[in-house]
Design a protein around this motif. Sequence first.
Motif, mmCIF file in Angstrom:
data_model
loop_
_atom_site.group_PDB
_atom_site.id
_atom_site.type_symbol
_atom_site.label_atom_id
_atom_site.label_comp_id
_atom_site.label_asym_id
_atom_site.label_seq_id
_atom_site.Cartn_x
_atom_site.Cartn_y
_atom_site.Cartn_z
ATOM 1 N N PHE A 46 48.769 85.241 4.837
ATOM 2 C CA PHE A 46 48.146 83.947 4.304
ATOM 3 C C PHE A 46 46.751 83.994 4.867
ATOM 4 C CE2 PHE A 46 49.271 82.636 8.602
ATOM 5 C CZ PHE A 46 48.688 81.451 8.837
ATOM 6 N N LYS A 47 45.992 83.013 4.096
ATOM 7 C CA LYS A 47 44.699 82.789 4.739
ATOM 8 C C LYS A 47 44.549 81.094 5.162
ATOM 9 C CE LYS A 47 42.268 86.527 2.632
ATOM 10 N NZ LYS A 47 43.448 87.232 1.965
ATOM 11 N N GLY A 48 43.533 80.652 5.411
ATOM 12 C CA GLY A 48 43.169 79.183 5.740
ATOM 13 C C GLY A 48 42.844 78.798 4.476
ATOM 14 N N CYS A 49 42.401 77.259 4.638
ATOM 15 C CA CYS A 49 42.148 76.480 3.277
ATOM 16 C C CYS A 49 41.234 77.348 2.567
ATOM 17 C CB CYS A 49 41.382 75.241 3.779
ATOM 18 S SG CYS A 49 41.033 74.066 2.724
ATOM 19 N N HIS A 50 41.412 77.314 1.229
ATOM 20 C CA HIS A 50 40.862 77.919 0.051
ATOM 21 C C HIS A 50 39.779 77.087 -0.363
ATOM 22 C CE1 HIS A 50 42.875 81.938 -0.439
ATOM 23 N NE2 HIS A 50 43.713 81.215 0.358
ATOM 24 N N SER A 51 39.601 75.676 -0.142
ATOM 25 C CA SER A 51 38.740 74.892 -0.613
ATOM 26 C C SER A 51 38.800 74.372 -1.882
ATOM 27 C CB SER A 51 37.708 74.907 -0.211
ATOM 28 O OG SER A 51 36.535 73.943 -0.481
ATOM 29 N N CYS A 52 40.087 74.561 -2.487
ATOM 30 C CA CYS A 52 40.290 74.485 -4.070
ATOM 31 C C CYS A 52 40.279 73.099 -4.397
ATOM 32 C CB CYS A 52 41.653 75.103 -4.591
ATOM 33 S SG CYS A 52 43.260 74.367 -3.887
ATOM 34 N N LEU A 58 42.660 63.420 -7.926
ATOM 35 C CA LEU A 58 43.302 62.082 -8.330
ATOM 36 C C LEU A 58 44.370 62.441 -9.723
ATOM 37 C CD1 LEU A 58 40.684 59.487 -8.408
ATOM 38 C CD2 LEU A 58 42.558 59.431 -6.824
ATOM 39 N N ASP A 59 45.531 61.904 -9.406
ATOM 40 C CA ASP A 59 46.574 61.983 -10.501
ATOM 41 C C ASP A 59 46.973 63.565 -10.690
ATOM 42 O OD1 ASP A 59 46.868 59.268 -11.040
ATOM 43 O OD2 ASP A 59 44.885 59.384 -12.466
ATOM 44 N N GLY A 60 46.642 64.392 -9.806
ATOM 45 C CA GLY A 60 47.121 65.777 -9.904
ATOM 46 C C GLY A 60 48.516 65.910 -9.557
ATOM 47 N N SER A 61 49.141 67.081 -9.991
ATOM 48 C CA SER A 61 50.191 67.308 -9.334
ATOM 49 C C SER A 61 50.588 67.900 -7.945
ATOM 50 C CB SER A 61 50.990 68.230 -10.415
ATOM 51 O OG SER A 61 50.341 69.587 -10.198
ATOM 52 N N ASN A 62 49.473 67.992 -7.419
ATOM 53 C CA ASN A 62 49.532 68.542 -6.006
ATOM 54 C C ASN A 62 48.733 67.539 -4.989
ATOM 55 O OD1 ASN A 62 50.657 71.172 -6.094
ATOM 56 N ND2 ASN A 62 49.202 71.639 -7.643
ATOM 57 N N TYR A 63 48.527 66.315 -5.472
ATOM 58 C CA TYR A 63 47.787 65.511 -4.449
ATOM 59 C C TYR A 63 48.728 65.317 -3.255
ATOM 60 C CZ TYR A 63 45.391 61.265 -2.934
ATOM 61 O OH TYR A 63 44.507 60.374 -2.390
ATOM 62 N N GLY A 64 47.942 65.456 -2.134
ATOM 63 C CA GLY A 64 48.557 65.273 -0.937
ATOM 64 C C GLY A 64 49.007 66.315 -0.271
ATOM 65 N N ARG A 65 49.058 67.582 -0.931
ATOM 66 C CA ARG A 65 49.963 68.811 -0.374
ATOM 67 C C ARG A 65 49.131 70.028 -0.776
ATOM 68 N NH1 ARG A 65 53.949 71.151 -3.928
ATOM 69 N NH2 ARG A 65 53.884 70.215 -6.185
ATOM 70 N N CYS A 66 49.584 71.028 0.037
ATOM 71 C CA CYS A 66 48.776 72.234 -0.378
ATOM 72 C C CYS A 66 49.046 72.828 -1.546
ATOM 73 C CB CYS A 66 48.702 73.265 0.742
ATOM 74 S SG CYS A 66 47.720 74.649 0.704
ATOM 75 N N TYR A 68 47.701 75.926 -2.794
ATOM 76 C CA TYR A 68 47.748 77.304 -2.834
ATOM 77 C C TYR A 68 48.842 78.231 -2.954
ATOM 78 C CZ TYR A 68 45.009 81.580 -2.783
ATOM 79 O OH TYR A 68 44.293 82.927 -3.340
ATOM 80 N N PRO A 69 49.022 78.884 -3.993
ATOM 81 C CA PRO A 69 50.558 79.731 -4.272
ATOM 82 C C PRO A 69 50.519 80.941 -3.263
ATOM 83 C CG PRO A 69 48.899 80.096 -5.995
ATOM 84 C CD PRO A 69 48.029 79.278 -5.045
ATOM 85 N N ILE A 75 56.502 77.214 3.309
ATOM 86 C CA ILE A 75 56.574 76.800 4.657
ATOM 87 C C ILE A 75 55.914 75.493 5.076
ATOM 88 C CG2 ILE A 75 56.077 77.690 7.029
ATOM 89 C CD1 ILE A 75 56.272 80.620 5.965
ATOM 90 N N LEU A 76 55.008 75.293 4.666
ATOM 91 C CA LEU A 76 54.249 74.073 4.804
ATOM 92 C C LEU A 76 55.192 72.772 4.364
ATOM 93 C CD1 LEU A 76 50.546 75.089 3.478
ATOM 94 C CD2 LEU A 76 51.233 74.846 5.983
ATOM 95 N N GLU A 77 55.911 72.954 2.894
ATOM 96 C CA GLU A 77 56.569 71.930 2.297
ATOM 97 C C GLU A 77 57.667 71.582 3.439
ATOM 98 O OE1 GLU A 77 57.287 73.165 -1.443
ATOM 99 O OE2 GLU A 77 55.305 72.802 -2.145
ATOM 100 N N LYS A 78 58.411 72.918 3.944
ATOM 101 C CA LYS A 78 59.325 72.696 4.812
ATOM 102 C C LYS A 78 58.909 72.043 6.164
ATOM 103 C CE LYS A 78 61.016 77.009 5.156
ATOM 104 N NZ LYS A 78 61.809 78.134 5.668
#
Length: 221
Positions: A46-52, A58-66, A68-69, A75-78
Amino acid sequence: MKKKIYIINGSPRKNWNTDKMCKSFAKGVENAGGEAEIIRLYDIDFKGCHSCLACKLLDGSNYGRCAYPDALKNILEKVSLADGVVFASPVYFGDISGVMKMFIERLVFPFIRYDADFTAIPPKKLKTALIYTMNVTEEIFNKEYIGKNSPGTLQIVENWIEKIYEKPDRICAFDTYQFPDYSKYFSEIWNEEAKAKQRDEVFPKDLQNAFEAGKRMVECS
């Protein structure tokens, strides 16, 4: 239901100081009736934040969570839904290791809202702890690496962890034994005899402190 604690090991070295501290913390968790899982970051691609910035959309399906696939995403979710998380790292140049810095970027940044107060929005307020192992003395650590008046980055990391989750429990191993055989390495500023004494007399107490911290995390959560 058992309390689930994730111990994130940011050291490249197996069966050395940081690894042993992680294992001792895990034993403390299990002794208190919890479940511990150690995750070695050097085993993950893995790498660090990709700044995507998908975590801020707003209203995105990944708001408030990383979003990057890669191998870290699940692991982050767990970890985010656990009962506690431990960040364990050797101290390099007065800072946590590079892989630990990348992990914290990926874990913490999505939970910071861009409002005036940088409001924290994690799914759970986790118990936290920080394990530091280092070649320097406690005096140098407290004077140069940590504290409100320190120019070091460790305090910044701790401040963000506390803002997102809870104030971390800090467990340290100072002046650690670094080489398997000092005679084979150039290290004239370190006294091998003194280092061996520290390893034999003080490091067992550090391991016990990690064990007690593991128990404490379960019992207080």
